[in-house]
Every structure is written in structure tokens, then in C-alpha cells.
Scaffold this active site. Structure first.
Site, PDB file in Angstrom:
ATOM      1  N   ASN A 153     -19.663   4.057   9.947  1.00 50.90           N
ATOM      2  CA  ASN A 153     -19.322   2.635   9.954  1.00 50.90           C
ATOM      3  C   ASN A 153     -19.092   2.096  11.365  1.00 50.90           C
ATOM      4  OD1 ASN A 153     -19.425   2.533   7.162  1.00 50.90           O
ATOM      5  ND2 ASN A 153     -17.214   2.721   6.878  1.00 50.90           N
ATOM      6  N   TYR A 165       0.825  -1.209   0.000  1.00 52.07           N
ATOM      7  CA  TYR A 165       0.000   0.000   0.000  1.00 52.07           C
ATOM      8  C   TYR A 165       0.862   1.264   0.000  1.00 52.07           C
ATOM      9  CZ  TYR A 165      -3.703  -3.189   1.703  1.00 52.07           C
ATOM     10  OH  TYR A 165      -4.587  -4.224   1.879  1.00 52.07           O
TER      11      TYR A 165
END
Length: 277
Positions: free
Chosen positions: A238, A50
Site C-alpha cells: 500500500n 477502537y
């Protein structure tokens, strides 16, 4: 850790809801990791590939949350599976993060080096103190079993794509059989669940959003979920899943959405085959 649902695997306690950083540029990763931890998340997921491990570490330090309250996962990239390269990348990841990760995963299965050889190197990384625990990612059931058979340490999790449009019955059963766990990447099906009429109906009944219902569906299966976002308000949304529960009938309605072509990220080598369900 904050008062939230956890799973215990081999004596290690892992928050079931984490914050993922896939595709986050370093500036966004740093900002959002600090934001997620301020919201209450205590589980952060990253990977060498990443290219944001250093930023993730900075975000953790920016947050002021004590390191021992955070579960931190990173991953060994497939080009680094040979023993010396694996150990070198494990050292590099810990240095970039500024912390020893709690969990170090093999990112995708590979034929060469062999799974037993790679797992042996991963165990060595743990023995050297470069991680507290080890696991795998994107391993079908047969390779999951092979990895555990080759490992002296418990394979703590198998991080795979999982959301309402994939069944994963075989892999979930395998994790239970091995005393391991499943971690879901792309848990919200890359936004597809937002317009699903079944999930929308369940969400309306609870005064929640489709994303919250989907994450709750995962958590109630003792599946770890790692949604990611660049928006603080979405990260807060979330996380707001602890004040309701899905009924058994609602859980089954969501399970029934699984379909044969539901996979969104099929990058596995042709040497391996996904489980039929």
C-alpha cells in the site's frame, strides 16, 4: 517525515497516506504500527472506541521514529460529547497514547449535545493542550459547515468513507470551500476493488495492484487515505505508490465507478442525511 506526498491545512502538514487501526486488536495494532512506521508511514489513525490507543502508543515507541515526525489522530466517541465527558476522554486518550495527538476528531455527528456545544468543547480541549488541532468524522456537508461555523479553530479534516464506489463530490467541494480536507476510511472498499475490471486494467498498465491504483487515485485528489491491514507485506504494498501517476483519463475512469448504493458503512443517525453525491 519521509519523502512522500503531504497536504497542508491551516499551516499544518499532514502525510496523505496514513495507516489505520480500526478493528485491530491491541497486539496487532502495536505490531503493525511499528511495522508501518518502519516501512515509511508517518501518519497513524486510531480512536477511543477502537480500544487500542495504548497499543498504538506502544507501537510508536517500539518503532524508534521520533514523535515529531509522526502525525497522530484519534477520535472522541459519541457517548462522550457532553463537555465534561469530552474533556475527560481527551485527557484519557492522550494518557493512553502517551502522546498529545496532532488531531482530535468527533467520531459521528449527534443532535444532542448540539453541534455548536460539542464543537465548543472540542475547541476547549485544544486550548487546554490536549490536541494540536481538531476535526470531525462522518459529517454530511450541512453538518460540516455547521461545525466550522461554530468553531474558532479550523476544522482540519472530515474523515468519511470514500473509495471508487462513492462520489463524494458535494463533500469534497465543501472541504475545499471551508479550507479543510477529506480523509478516506475504507479507501479500498473493504477489498472490493481487488476484482474490479476497470481498476485491474489500469493497474496492469502501470505494473501495479488494484489497491495501489486506488490509493494513488485518492492521493492525486489531495484526499488523505488511511488503509489498514494486519499483514506487513500488504502495508508495504500500500505504501509503494510514489513512483507512478494516473492520467486524467484514468482518474475519470475510476470516478465513473461511483454508484448510488456504494456505501459500505452506513451507521449515521437517522437525524442526518448523506449528500446525494
Amino acid at each position: 517525515m519521509t519523502d512522500q506526498a503531504t497536504i497542508t491545512v491551516d499551516g499544518l502538514t499532514i502525510p496523505l497516506l496514513g495507516f489505520g487501526t480500526w478493528q485491530l486488536e491491541p497486539a496487532d495494532a502495536r505490531r503493525m504500527v511499528a511495522e508501518a512506521l518502519s516501512i515509511g508511514y508517518r501518519h497513524i489513525d486510531t480512536a477511543w472506541i477502537y480500544k487500542n490507543e495504548a497499543a498504538v502508543g506502544d507501537g510508536i515507541r517500539d518503532s524508534g521514529v521520533p514523535r515529531d515526525q509522526i502525525w497522530l489522530t484519534t477520535k472522541i466517541w459519541v457517548a462522550h460529547f457532553q463537555r465534561d465527558h469530552l474533556l475527560a476522554q481527551a485527557e484519557e486518550s492522550a494518557e493512553c497514547l502517551g502522546f498529545t495527538p496532532d488531531l482530535l476528531l468527533l467520531h459521528w455527528p449527534k443532535v444532542k449535545p448540539s453541534i455548536p456545544d460539542t464543537i465548543a468543547a472540542l475547541n476547549e480541549a485544544m486550548e487546554r493542550g490536549l490536541t494540536r488541532s481538531i476535526g470531525v468524522s462522518n459529517y454530511p456537508a450541512a453538518q460540516f459547515r455547521q461545525a466550522q461555523a461554530a468553531s474558532s479553530a479550523r476544522i482540519i479534516t472530515n474523515q468519511v468513507e470514500y473509495h471508487p464506489y462513492l462520489s463524494l463530490k458535494t463533500l469534497r467541494a465543501t472541504a475545499a470551500e471551508l479550507g479543510s480536507s477529506i480523509t478516506a476510511w475504507s479507501p479500498l472498499a473493504q477489498g472490493q476493488i481487488a476484482d474490479d475490471p476497470v481498476i485491474g486494467e489500469i493497474a496492469a498498465a502501470h505494473g501495479k495492484t488494484p489497491g495501489q491504483v486506488t490509493l494513488r487515485w485518492l492521493i492525486q485528489q489531495n484526499v488523505i487515505a488511511i488503509p489498514r491491514t494486519v499483514k506487513p507485506e500488504r502495508a508495504a504494498e500500500n505504501f509503494d505508490i510514489w513512483d507512478f501517476e494516473l492520467s486524467a483519463e484514468e482518474m475519470e475512469r475510476v470516478h465513473a465507478l461511483a454508484r448510488p448504493n456504494g456505501r459500505l458503512g452506513d451507521w449515521i443517525d437517522r437525524d442526518f442525511v448523506w449528500d446525494a453525491d
